[in-house]
Design a protein around this motif. Structure first.
Motif, PDB file in Angstrom:
ATOM      1  N   UNK A   1      -6.019  46.354  47.932  1.00 15.30           N
ATOM      2  CA  UNK A   1      -6.790  44.915  48.398  1.00 15.30           C
ATOM      3  C   UNK A   1      -6.396  44.188  49.455  1.00 15.30           C
ATOM      4  N   UNK A   2      -7.532  43.564  50.046  1.00 17.39           N
ATOM      5  CA  UNK A   2      -7.263  42.459  51.153  1.00 17.39           C
ATOM      6  C   UNK A   2      -7.663  41.132  50.839  1.00 17.39           C
TER       7      UNK A   2
ATOM      8  N   UNK B   1       0.809  42.369  57.101  1.00 18.88           N
ATOM      9  CA  UNK B   1      -0.093  41.410  57.882  1.00 18.88           C
ATOM     10  C   UNK B   1      -1.075  42.378  58.663  1.00 18.88           C
ATOM     11  N   UNK B   2      -2.300  41.830  58.891  1.00 15.00           N
ATOM     12  CA  UNK B   2      -3.253  42.438  59.633  1.00 15.00           C
ATOM     13  C   UNK B   2      -3.512  41.615  60.772  1.00 15.00           C
ATOM     14  N   UNK B   3      -3.783  40.533  60.761  1.00 11.91           N
ATOM     15  CA  UNK B   3      -3.767  39.562  61.619  1.00 11.91           C
ATOM     16  C   UNK B   3      -3.706  38.126  61.473  1.00 11.91           C
ATOM     17  N   UNK B   4      -3.435  37.216  62.507  1.00 14.77           N
ATOM     18  CA  UNK B   4      -3.719  35.652  62.169  1.00 14.77           C
ATOM     19  C   UNK B   4      -4.968  35.380  63.239  1.00 14.77           C
ATOM     20  N   UNK B   5      -5.650  34.489  62.805  1.00 10.15           N
ATOM     21  CA  UNK B   5      -6.901  34.006  63.460  1.00 10.15           C
ATOM     22  C   UNK B   5      -6.597  32.609  63.673  1.00 10.15           C
ATOM     23  N   UNK B   6      -6.333  31.987  64.857  1.00  9.07           N
ATOM     24  CA  UNK B   6      -5.956  30.743  65.194  1.00  9.07           C
ATOM     25  C   UNK B   6      -7.493  29.913  65.267  1.00  9.07           C
TER      26      UNK B   6
ATOM     27  N   UNK C   1      -1.558  33.543  73.345  1.00 10.35           N
ATOM     28  CA  UNK C   1      -1.712  34.931  74.034  1.00 10.35           C
ATOM     29  C   UNK C   1      -1.365  35.919  73.194  1.00 10.35           C
ATOM     30  N   UNK C   2      -0.208  35.929  72.397  1.00  9.78           N
ATOM     31  CA  UNK C   2       0.462  36.856  71.469  1.00  9.78           C
ATOM     32  C   UNK C   2      -0.707  36.971  70.187  1.00  9.78           C
ATOM     33  N   UNK C   3      -1.428  36.072  69.833  1.00 11.31           N
ATOM     34  CA  UNK C   3      -2.311  36.129  68.838  1.00 11.31           C
ATOM     35  C   UNK C   3      -3.362  37.019  69.321  1.00 11.31           C
ATOM     36  N   UNK C   4      -3.780  36.854  70.394  1.00 15.52           N
ATOM     37  CA  UNK C   4      -5.004  37.639  71.052  1.00 15.52           C
ATOM     38  C   UNK C   4      -4.936  39.037  70.876  1.00 15.52           C
ATOM     39  N   UNK C   5      -3.544  39.495  71.242  1.00 15.45           N
ATOM     40  CA  UNK C   5      -3.040  40.711  71.494  1.00 15.45           C
ATOM     41  C   UNK C   5      -2.344  41.168  70.240  1.00 15.45           C
ATOM     42  N   UNK C   6      -2.727  41.925  69.238  1.00 14.67           N
ATOM     43  CA  UNK C   6      -2.081  42.043  67.942  1.00 14.67           C
ATOM     44  C   UNK C   6      -0.426  42.852  68.097  1.00 14.67           C
ATOM     45  N   UNK C   7      -0.455  43.520  68.995  1.00 15.07           N
ATOM     46  CA  UNK C   7       0.610  44.392  69.293  1.00 15.07           C
ATOM     47  C   UNK C   7       1.877  43.547  69.710  1.00 15.07           C
ATOM     48  N   UNK C   8       1.337  42.715  70.552  1.00 14.98           N
ATOM     49  CA  UNK C   8       2.326  41.816  70.921  1.00 14.98           C
ATOM     50  C   UNK C   8       2.730  40.658  69.874  1.00 14.98           C
ATOM     51  N   UNK C   9       1.819  40.167  69.005  1.00  9.91           N
ATOM     52  CA  UNK C   9       2.202  39.544  68.094  1.00  9.91           C
ATOM     53  C   UNK C   9       3.193  40.126  66.825  1.00  9.91           C
TER      54      UNK C   9
ATOM     55  N   UNK D   1      -6.391  31.262  59.838  1.00  6.59           N
ATOM     56  CA  UNK D   1      -6.346  32.167  58.822  1.00  6.59           C
ATOM     57  C   UNK D   1      -5.464  33.315  59.045  1.00  6.59           C
ATOM     58  N   UNK D   2      -4.879  33.811  57.863  1.00  3.89           N
ATOM     59  CA  UNK D   2      -3.664  34.847  57.740  1.00  3.89           C
ATOM     60  C   UNK D   2      -4.352  35.947  57.024  1.00  3.89           C
TER      61      UNK D   2
END
Length: 342
Positions: A219-220, A285-290, A109-117, A273-274
């Protein structure tokens, strides 16, 4: 033979299905796919496919359960409705279907909402975070922008629950009327002035939550990770976007250390993916995709067949931790595909 099911994936699933199919062990699999578009490219790699109805919540979970039951699916690799499916993973267990998903529901649930993560990682030392503020009213947006700009940051914003680049905008107050005109004749730009954004957001009393952030201009890098069913990291491969369609697979200790710390903290199983982006030499960090990333097929040019090894992991088949090849410069071409009749 094991039946494997991919539901409503990106077109890149075409590659992942074939990477599992063409495995070095000669294991045989049968592939099933569903998508609302019966001609979708991902389905072209499947042995059997079905047009997926547009459903939500519990109705979609029931559809997926019925599909797995009807087709004796051994491994289900979901993308759409991943959270809803994870919450009901035990129901899939009961019909003999192993679901390739993170079962830590609070984490998912946290990963789906970036601010919570981001909040969950604040002060943890796992990975540097960009400075950010949350806004859901125009005045909050204005205050967030002014706060970040006063700290010397260029500012961007993005919905907290967007996937990929959806909704991403860069605030650029130097845009001229000619620039706006050029947008009508050239590529669509992500740039928008503060006044344009503020004016649009002011048209409603409240809007879906936005992350207003420092822009990370350098760079990304995507770090594709393979883990076992318990989340123990087996391989991490940084994939850096260079010019055009060129990617570099590099052995960079600072990025591999981030992957190790994320794995130790989050224990995400199978493939994930990080995404990080640099600012002044610091990867943030931008995001983590599970799930498997859209560019994973390029990362696998390192010699590590992550989709297949993830299948082995969920089936409980032992294998030695893979040793990736680094220092690889890679790209991709369009692949002509003869479509199956719909």
């Amino acid at each position: 033979m094991t039946n494997i099911y991919f539901n409503r994936w990106f077109s890149s699933a075409y590659h992942y299905i074939n990477m599992i199919r063409d495995n070095p062990d000669g294991q045989r699999f049968t592939f099933y796919g569903t998508h609302p578009d019966p001609g979708h490219l991902a389905l072209q790699a499947c042995d059997y496919s079905e047009q997926e109805p547009v459903l939500h919540g519990e109705e979609y979970v029931e559809y997926a359960l019925d599909f797995c039951r009807r087709n004796e699916i051994g491994v289900f690799i979901p993308r759409l409705k991943m959270l809803e499916i994870a919450k009901e993973a035990r129901r899939f267990d009961e019909i003999g279907t192993k679901v390739m998903v993170c079962r830590d529901i609070p984490l998912l649930e946290c990963l789906m909402e970036k601010d919570r993560f981001y909040e969950s990682l604040a002060g943890s030392g796992v990975v540097p975070l960009p400075e950010y503020e949350i806004a859901e009213t125009a005045e909050q947006f204005k205050a967030a922008y002014e706060k970040l700009a006063a700290r010397g940051h260029r500012v961007c914003f993005k919905p907290t629950n967007a996937e990929g680049g959806m909704g991403f905008r860069i605030i650029d107050n130097e845009r001229s009327e000619q620039d706006k005109l050029n947008d009508l004749y050239g590529w669509v730009s992500a740039a928008i002035s503060f006044e344009e954004a503020y004016g649009t957001l002011s048209s409603v009393e409240r809007f879906p939550r936005l992350m207003v952030m420092e822009l990370l201009p350098d760079e990304e890098v995507s770090i594709d990770c393979l883990a076992d069913a318990d989340g123990n990291l087996l391989a991490a491969i940084p994939r850096r976007k260079s010019s055009g369609r060129i990617y570099l697979l590099e052995d960079k200790p600072e990025l591999l250390e981030i992957a190790s710390r994320v794995a130790a903290r989050c224990r995400i199983p199978f493939v994930y993916n990080i995404q990080v982006k640099y600012n002044n030499g610091v990867p943030k960090l931008l995001e983590i995709n599970p799930r498997m990333s859209g560019g994973l097929y390029i990362t696998c040019l390192s010699g590590v067949n992550m989709p297949y090894l993830a299948v082995k992991a969920i089936l409980g088949q032992p294998f030695e931790p893979p040793v990736p090849q680094f220092g690889i410069r890679a790209s991709y071409l369009e692949l002509p595909v003869l479509m199956k009749p719909v």
